[in-house]
Design a protein around this motif. Structure first.
Motif, PDB file in Angstrom:
ATOM      1  N   ASP A 104      -1.689  -0.589 -15.706  1.00 51.38           N
ATOM      2  CA  ASP A 104      -0.559  -0.680 -14.595  1.00 51.38           C
ATOM      3  C   ASP A 104       0.753  -0.077 -15.190  1.00 51.38           C
ATOM      4  O   ASP A 104       1.040  -0.107 -16.280  1.00 51.38           O
ATOM      5  N   THR A 106       3.786  -1.492 -14.018  1.00 45.30           N
ATOM      6  CA  THR A 106       4.853  -2.306 -13.944  1.00 45.30           C
ATOM      7  C   THR A 106       4.319  -3.491 -15.044  1.00 45.30           C
ATOM      8  O   THR A 106       3.670  -4.265 -14.943  1.00 45.30           O
ATOM      9  N   ALA A 132      -1.287   5.976 -13.446  1.00 40.07           N
ATOM     10  CA  ALA A 132      -2.509   6.630 -12.708  1.00 40.07           C
ATOM     11  C   ALA A 132      -2.475   7.770 -12.447  1.00 40.07           C
ATOM     12  O   ALA A 132      -3.459   8.560 -12.633  1.00 40.07           O
ATOM     13  N   ALA A 148      -7.428  -0.711  -6.561  1.00 42.82           N
ATOM     14  CA  ALA A 148      -7.294  -2.048  -5.494  1.00 42.82           C
ATOM     15  C   ALA A 148      -5.661  -2.031  -4.991  1.00 42.82           C
ATOM     16  O   ALA A 148      -5.169  -2.671  -5.707  1.00 42.82           O
TER      17      ALA A 148
HETATM   18  C1  LIG Z   1      -0.164  -4.063  -4.578  1.00 40.23           C
HETATM   19  S1  LIG Z   1      -0.388  -3.947  -6.246  1.00 40.23           S
HETATM   20  C2  LIG Z   1      -2.098  -4.152  -6.609  1.00 40.23           C
HETATM   21  C3  LIG Z   1      -2.366  -5.161  -7.850  1.00 40.23           C
HETATM   22  C4  LIG Z   1      -3.778  -5.377  -7.713  1.00 40.23           C
HETATM   23  N1  LIG Z   1      -4.707  -4.325  -8.047  1.00 40.23           N
HETATM   24  C5  LIG Z   1      -4.208  -6.486  -6.671  1.00 40.23           C
HETATM   25  O1  LIG Z   1      -5.318  -5.790  -6.090  1.00 40.23           O
HETATM   26  O2  LIG Z   1      -3.925  -7.436  -6.698  1.00 40.23           O
HETATM   27  C6  LIG Z   1      -0.058  -2.521  -6.657  1.00 40.23           C
HETATM   28  C7  LIG Z   1       0.033  -2.066  -8.061  1.00 40.23           C
HETATM   29  O3  LIG Z   1       0.049  -0.793  -8.505  1.00 40.23           O
HETATM   30  C8  LIG Z   1       1.011  -0.574  -9.491  1.00 40.23           C
HETATM   31  N2  LIG Z   1       1.270   0.782  -9.459  1.00 40.23           N
HETATM   32  C9  LIG Z   1       1.885   1.668  -8.339  1.00 40.23           C
HETATM   33  N3  LIG Z   1       2.071   2.966  -8.756  1.00 40.23           N
HETATM   34  C10 LIG Z   1       1.285   3.078  -9.929  1.00 40.23           C
HETATM   35  C11 LIG Z   1       1.091   4.090 -10.990  1.00 40.23           C
HETATM   36  N4  LIG Z   1       1.586   5.534 -10.478  1.00 40.23           N
HETATM   37  N5  LIG Z   1       0.541   3.762 -11.863  1.00 40.23           N
HETATM   38  C12 LIG Z   1       0.049   2.717 -12.507  1.00 40.23           C
HETATM   39  N6  LIG Z   1       0.349   1.699 -11.606  1.00 40.23           N
HETATM   40  C13 LIG Z   1       0.928   1.712 -10.426  1.00 40.23           C
HETATM   41  C14 LIG Z   1       2.164  -1.523  -9.162  1.00 40.23           C
HETATM   42  O4  LIG Z   1       2.866  -1.722 -10.440  1.00 40.23           O
HETATM   43  C15 LIG Z   1       1.374  -2.925  -8.937  1.00 40.23           C
HETATM   44  O5  LIG Z   1       1.040  -3.662  -9.660  1.00 40.23           O
END
Ligand SMILES: C[S@@+](CC[C@H](N)C(=O)[O-])C[C@H]1O[C@@H](n2cnc3c(N)ncnc32)[C@H](O)[C@@H]1O
Length: 259
Positions: A104, A106, A132, A148
């Motif tokens: 992730d 963050t 990602a 997810a």
């Molecule tokens: C809504 S949360 C989902 C967390 C977990 N997968 C769940 O289902 O509870 C979205 C996550 O995507 C991560 N995120 C957003 N853009 C990203 C990127 N380009 N690369 C990696 N992580 C990313 C954010 O930091 C956040 O933790």
């Protein structure tokens, strides 16, 4: 963008700007804004998921693991894995006979997840800070890759899909859980009222951050519908692409294989 205002997901299709919810922002700024959202809500992220969905997100995540059907020894990469929900379920299903890497961008989300894992005495898990769109892993190094509620937040969706394809071994499985298009008009009307009138207020009450939950409901409307997203997955090279609607299409699971 397609005819009803949803984004095609191409990311850079509109030149050097992209969307952040309903706002148009320079493409280079989106990741920082998304990082700000999840840094702000991290401590209350899991609680808010339960409150907003009435616990239904747990059923959707269970459906994802059911469809994945983990096998002993499997190496999972969970992209945008946040506080670890998918990886925990994967390891629970295998009774620890597998390995999960949560990636992730963050740090605050990963820190929440690590604390949860330590409290529960979990093993077989790595926590990696990474993007990602530029995954910090070798080619063909995982048996399965999941994402997810993450792909909707990524600036260039096609780049992230290409990266997830690259790190998957041939014969490996890709699964994505994401909000999608409600398939029953009456349900969509109700869902829209709930989303725009209740969720931002609930976000403000629980996390003190209304804007992040306004972004959530707007970003859902900007995400491609089931068929358009399936087509993007095919374009990234995945085969046998299929999807299942969950809760009348409020969310959808997309599946693909690297052949
Ligand atoms: C809504 S949360 C989902 C967390 C977990 N997968 C769940 O289902 O509870 C979205 C996550 O995507 C991560 N995120 C957003 N853009 C990203 C990127 N380009 N690369 C990696 N992580 C990313 C954010 O930091 C956040 O933790």
């Amino acid at each position: 963008m397609n005819e009803d205002g949803r984004d095609t997901g191409a990311g850079g299709a509109s030149g050097d700007t992209t969307h952040f919810g309903y706002r148009e922002v320079p493409e280079g700024e989106k990741a920082g804004l998304v990082h700000g959202v999840f840094s702000s809500v991290a401590a209350r992220y899991d609680l808010m998921n339960d409150l907003m969905s009435g616990g239904v997100h747990r059923l959707w995540k269970a459906a994802m693991i059911d469809w994945l059907a983990p096998r002993p020894g499997m190496r999972l990469l969970d992209v945008a894995g946040g506080t670890g929900d998918i990886s925990f379920r994967f390891l629970d299903r295998l009774k620890g006979e597998g390995h999960a890497t949560v990636c992730d961008m963050t740090e605050a989300m990963l820190a929440e997840g690590r604390t949860r894992a330590e409290k529960a005495g979990r093993e077989g898990l790595d926590w990696v800070c990474g993007d990602a769109m530029k995954l910090p892993f070798e080619d063909r190094s995982f048996d399965a890759v999941t994402i997810a509620f993450g792909i909707r937040n990524v600036t260039r969706i096609a780049d992230a899909l290409a990266e997830m394809y690259r790190v998957l071994r041939p014969g490996g499985r890709f699964l994505c859980l994401e909000f999608s298009r409600v398939t029953v008009p009456a349900a969509e009307w109700l869902y829209d009222r709930y989303s725009f009138n209740v969720i931002p207020r609930m976000g403000e009450a629980v996390t003190g951050d209304r804007d992040s939950y306004q972004y959530l409901v707007e970003s859902i409307r900007r995400f491609p519908d089931q068929e358009s997203f399936a087509q993007m997955i095919r374009q990234a090279g995945f085969r046998r692409v299929d999807y299942r609607n969950l809760s009348l299409g409020v969310a959808a699971l997309h599946s693909g294989w690297r052949i």
